[in-house]
Design a protein around this motif. Sequence first.
Motif, short mmCIF file in Angstrom:
data_model
loop_
_atom_site.label_atom_id
_atom_site.label_comp_id
_atom_site.label_asym_id
_atom_site.label_seq_id
_atom_site.Cartn_x
_atom_site.Cartn_y
_atom_site.Cartn_z
N ASN A 136 -10.71 62.90 -37.60
CA ASN A 136 -9.83 64.15 -37.71
C ASN A 136 -10.02 64.53 -36.03
O ASN A 136 -10.63 65.71 -35.95
N ILE A 160 -8.10 66.41 -34.13
CA ILE A 160 -7.69 67.45 -33.68
C ILE A 160 -8.63 68.57 -33.96
O ILE A 160 -8.83 69.24 -33.31
N GLU A 161 -9.44 68.33 -35.20
CA GLU A 161 -10.44 69.17 -35.38
C GLU A 161 -11.74 69.09 -34.63
O GLU A 161 -12.40 70.19 -33.88
N LYS A 162 -12.05 67.85 -34.08
CA LYS A 162 -12.95 67.50 -33.05
C LYS A 162 -12.78 68.38 -31.66
O LYS A 162 -13.66 69.03 -31.18
N LYS A 185 -3.57 87.48 -40.70
CA LYS A 185 -4.14 87.31 -42.07
C LYS A 185 -5.78 86.78 -42.08
O LYS A 185 -6.43 87.03 -43.00
N ARG A 186 -5.72 86.03 -41.30
CA ARG A 186 -7.15 85.25 -41.20
C ARG A 186 -8.40 85.78 -40.39
O ARG A 186 -8.10 86.02 -39.05
N PRO A 187 -9.11 86.49 -40.82
CA PRO A 187 -10.12 87.31 -39.87
C PRO A 187 -10.54 86.73 -38.67
O PRO A 187 -10.81 87.32 -37.68
N TRP A 196 -17.37 84.00 -38.98
CA TRP A 196 -16.32 83.77 -39.99
C TRP A 196 -15.63 82.52 -40.26
O TRP A 196 -14.96 82.65 -41.35
N LEU A 197 -15.56 81.61 -39.45
CA LEU A 197 -14.82 80.37 -39.97
C LEU A 197 -15.55 79.57 -40.49
O LEU A 197 -14.96 78.73 -41.26
N VAL A 198 -17.16 79.19 -40.20
CA VAL A 198 -17.55 78.27 -41.09
C VAL A 198 -17.68 78.57 -42.53
O VAL A 198 -17.88 79.72 -43.14
N LYS A 199 -17.79 77.41 -43.16
CA LYS A 199 -17.46 77.30 -44.59
C LYS A 199 -18.93 77.84 -45.27
O LYS A 199 -18.82 78.68 -46.20
N LYS A 200 -19.89 77.34 -45.01
CA LYS A 200 -21.21 77.76 -45.58
C LYS A 200 -22.41 77.51 -44.62
O LYS A 200 -23.24 78.41 -44.61
N ASP A 201 -22.69 76.79 -43.57
CA ASP A 201 -23.64 76.43 -42.94
C ASP A 201 -23.59 77.29 -41.63
O ASP A 201 -22.90 76.96 -40.61
#
Lengths: 310, 212
Positions: free
Chosen positions: B41, B43-45, B116-118, B170-175
């Motif tokens: 991925n 683009i994500e990188k 909408k996305r904090p 705020w953007l990381v899922k969990k870690d």
Amino acid sequence: MKNYHYPKIPAAEITPKHLFQARRKFMQTAGGAALAALLPQPLWAAGGFGEIKKSEFSTSEALTPLQSVTGYNNFYEFGTGKDDPAARAGNLKTRPWSVRIEGEVKKPITLDIDQILKIAPLEERIYRLRCVEAWSMVVPWLGFPLAELIKCAEPTGKAKYVEFVSLHDPQQMPGQKSAVLDWPYREGLRLDEAMHPLTLLTVGLYGEVLPPQNGAPLRIVVPWKYGFKSAKSIVAIRFLEQQPTTSWMQAGPSEYGFYANVNPEVDHPRWSQAKERRIGEFLKRKTLMFNGYAEQVAPLYAGMDLARYF
Amino acid sequence: MANVSLDGKALARIKIAAFCLALLPLGKLGFNACLDNLGANPIEKITHVTGFWTLTLLMVTLAATPLRRLSGWSWPIRLRRMLGLFAFGYGSLHLLAYLVLDQFFDWEAIVQDIAKRPYITVGFPAFLLMVPLAVTSTDKMLRRLGGKNWLRLHSLVYPCAIGGVVHYWWLVKKDLSNPLAFASVLAILLGVRVAYRLGGPLFRRPKPARST
């Protein structure tokens, strides 16, 4: 003297030769793989299964390259980075491996992976995989319907839910040294979801034994739900009367529900689920209701408020 | 405490080294992009790497003043403008990666994200705060504004850095380990400043170093 007649074997009971051979090939491959694990080479380099039945449930979309399927994974047991599982799953010992079938069943039993493989013929299922993080893949899995195993397990009338428990062993799964989730990883399905013909008990991909980073040796694949619902490296399957609390529900109850059906209209609280990036593609594509499996699974949720039961 | 003032040559050498170091992540990204080596991925990188270095360089620029006060070194201050501009550069690439690579000018989705996305609601203005700082980074602009106004304007770097760290948090899922590391560094850098304001004896200002 009357002639003895052999009891007639129904045609459905006879394993077609190519499946029989495929299963045998799998056993040999898996055995070889166990040896190969001692050598510094990838587990799945040992060989293929040979001929495998193609499934009518397969999509004809272009496959995501093997390198991406095995190199870009969310498997927090090995770390939270996408490349952690491929880099750190090498020590996972997938043989011997047994799975406890317990809870609301007539006879709780522990099955060896080899016994499980004999339950039903393997087939190839090419499924879309949609991650909750808004990316997707197309993966050729190998397995058989989970329903086949559930039938063998004979759940009691009380069983309404199925819980899947993944291996908890920080020695083999270094990511578990961090408390990022409450280990062991637990996932769950309603019994009718688990019995659905699309729900696949999976042992391989791309014609080979499942690599450790993809949930070896045994995982489920539930293609109409976000990827995290598809538990990996399963060591126990529990039949329950009450809905279990899964690891992700526990980690973020407002963000991860029990159902986690792919739904472009119900956003994750922090990001949109309307679109997704298919790995290898530049432009995002629209996410499909139930990940494109609405025709098969929508009746399971008739009358349910999917925004509430997300 | 040693008063390390450097002659022009030494400073120039440090500047060149810092310039190369700051360019290194971008060079690595470009190199790997050419080799198709950015993973499944890309683009994500690209988005993650440029975001990471924006925050890192912001922290580095914020470390210059406390370093001078604690050690008497003046050379970090002399690198600050360049590194701040690098932070702005990486921030711009980060935003461009989002606008062009990730959303491909899907303005409807972009506007919705910002509203909408904090993590985007806080990240986008945090980036915008860097624009006036970059624009007024020249000597000419400093003279034009006058030192006091210039300093006041450039204290926008504080909400900018806080916004950047919150954006990551705020953007990381969990870690949370990475955002937590940035938050800790930022807390120390801001805490040192507060301690100075309160005038603790430990933090008495050393005599200003004469720069050469």
